[in-house]
Design a protein around this motif. Structure first.
Motif, short mmCIF file in Angstrom:
data_model
loop_
_atom_site.label_atom_id
_atom_site.label_comp_id
_atom_site.label_asym_id
_atom_site.label_seq_id
_atom_site.Cartn_x
_atom_site.Cartn_y
_atom_site.Cartn_z
N UNK A 1 58.92 0.00 71.76
CA UNK A 1 57.97 0.94 71.60
C UNK A 1 56.60 0.14 72.03
N UNK A 2 56.50 -0.97 71.62
CA UNK A 2 55.29 -1.81 71.83
C UNK A 2 54.86 -2.23 73.09
N UNK A 3 56.06 -2.64 73.91
CA UNK A 3 56.01 -3.00 75.28
C UNK A 3 55.42 -1.79 76.04
N UNK A 4 55.65 -0.52 75.82
CA UNK A 4 55.60 0.57 76.43
C UNK A 4 53.73 0.99 76.05
N UNK A 5 53.51 0.70 74.84
CA UNK A 5 52.28 0.93 74.28
C UNK A 5 51.34 0.06 75.20
N UNK A 6 51.64 -1.22 75.14
CA UNK A 6 50.97 -2.51 75.77
C UNK A 6 50.58 -1.80 77.32
N UNK A 7 51.40 -1.18 77.90
CA UNK A 7 51.02 -0.61 79.25
C UNK A 7 50.12 0.27 79.42
N UNK A 8 49.66 1.18 78.43
CA UNK A 8 48.99 2.32 78.52
C UNK A 8 47.59 2.04 78.61
N UNK A 9 46.84 2.63 79.59
CA UNK A 9 45.53 2.33 79.61
C UNK A 9 44.55 2.47 78.33
N UNK A 10 44.95 3.46 77.46
CA UNK A 10 44.32 3.88 76.31
C UNK A 10 44.67 3.15 75.14
N UNK A 11 45.59 2.13 75.23
CA UNK A 11 46.21 1.46 74.00
C UNK A 11 45.09 1.09 73.19
N UNK A 12 44.34 0.06 73.85
CA UNK A 12 43.18 -0.86 73.02
C UNK A 12 42.24 0.17 72.47
N UNK A 13 41.79 1.15 73.31
CA UNK A 13 40.80 2.02 72.51
C UNK A 13 41.26 2.85 71.43
N UNK A 14 42.62 3.34 71.59
CA UNK A 14 43.20 3.78 70.39
C UNK A 14 43.56 3.22 69.28
N UNK A 15 43.71 1.83 69.45
CA UNK A 15 44.04 0.89 68.46
C UNK A 15 42.76 0.56 67.60
N UNK A 16 41.57 0.43 68.28
CA UNK A 16 40.45 0.24 67.60
C UNK A 16 39.79 1.36 66.85
N UNK A 17 40.14 2.67 67.54
CA UNK A 17 39.60 3.75 66.69
C UNK A 17 40.62 3.76 65.39
N UNK A 18 41.38 3.41 65.56
CA UNK A 18 42.58 3.80 64.31
C UNK A 18 42.17 2.88 63.24
N UNK A 19 41.60 1.69 63.72
CA UNK A 19 41.09 0.45 62.92
C UNK A 19 39.89 1.06 61.93
N UNK A 20 38.99 1.59 63.00
CA UNK A 20 37.52 1.97 62.34
C UNK A 20 37.89 3.03 61.50
N UNK A 21 38.88 3.85 61.80
CA UNK A 21 39.17 4.91 60.93
C UNK A 21 39.70 4.60 59.44
N UNK A 22 40.71 3.49 59.57
CA UNK A 22 41.11 2.99 58.20
C UNK A 22 39.88 2.32 57.48
N UNK A 23 39.15 1.54 58.15
CA UNK A 23 37.94 0.95 57.32
C UNK A 23 37.12 2.12 56.76
#
Length: 200
Positions: A32-54
């Motif tokens: 699943x992570x291998x697929x996510x790494x190939x998605x263009x929006x993965x990094x942006x989504x990851x950062x938004x999730x991190x900001x949301x948690x904080x």
């Protein structure tokens, strides 16, 4: 970081006993992570999730109507609060705080369990949920006495009309212990777990 390293880090952080994770489930997470790494929006989504948690953490302790502790005190549904004593992500003292704030709550603390009790000891968690439903299915006069005074959020350290409340987790802090739950061996991820679980 490789998908394998990321997967192992997440498992290590979330599980008290990583060996409870089946090899098949680990392999699926890696794919699943291998697929996510190939998605263009993965990094942006990851950062938004991190900001949301904080942001969520900050809102929990800031005063005002948006405080998550204040929102929790308005929950009217019977609630089961579950905490793993070996949780590496959320301090175990938070679970009793949450249970004190929610008016009609039950608290279940599990020894040898981390952040994802529903995955580490699924049968034990399921039994606790069923016990809550069984309790609610009984006539109202046959249920344990319901707590009527809601706590204010932990930042205030005071119950309404009562003495100051220590921030440290205490047994019997106004919530009820989960009833009708026993701890025979559970099976989560192919290994026995749940024996000797402690309940507060």
């Amino acid at each position: 970081m490789t998908p394998e390293e990321m997967t192992d880090q997440v498992i290590e952080a979330c599980f008290a006993d990583p060996s409870r994770v089946l090899d098949q489930r680990r392999a699926e997470a890696i794919e699943e992570l291998k697929i996510r790494y190939e998605l263009d929006h993965y990094v942006g989504a990851y950062l938004r999730t991190l900001r949301g948690l904080v942001s969520s953490f900050l809102r929990a302790y800031l005063p005002g109507s948006g405080s998550q502790w204040r929102v929790a005190s308005q929950i009217t549904a019977p609630t089961l609060v579950i905490g793993g004593r070996q949780d590496k992500l959320v301090d175990i003292r938070v679970a009793p705080q949450v249970a004190r704030v929610i008016p009609d709550s039950r608290l279940l603390i599990l020894d040898g369990v981390g952040h994802v009790a529903q995955m580490e000891v699924p049968r034990l968690v399921a039994r606790a949920a069923v016990a809550l439903l069984d309790e609610l299915g009984r006539p109202a006069d046959a249920r344990p006495a319901r707590r009527t005074r809601a706590s204010r959020h932990p930042g205030s350290h005071r119950r309404e009309g009562g003495p100051r409340v220590d921030r440290r987790a205490r047994r019997g802090g106004g919530h009820r212990a989960a009833r009708g739950v026993h701890s025979p061996p559970d099976r989560a991820g192919g290994h026995a777990g749940g024996r000797g679980a402690g309940f507060s």
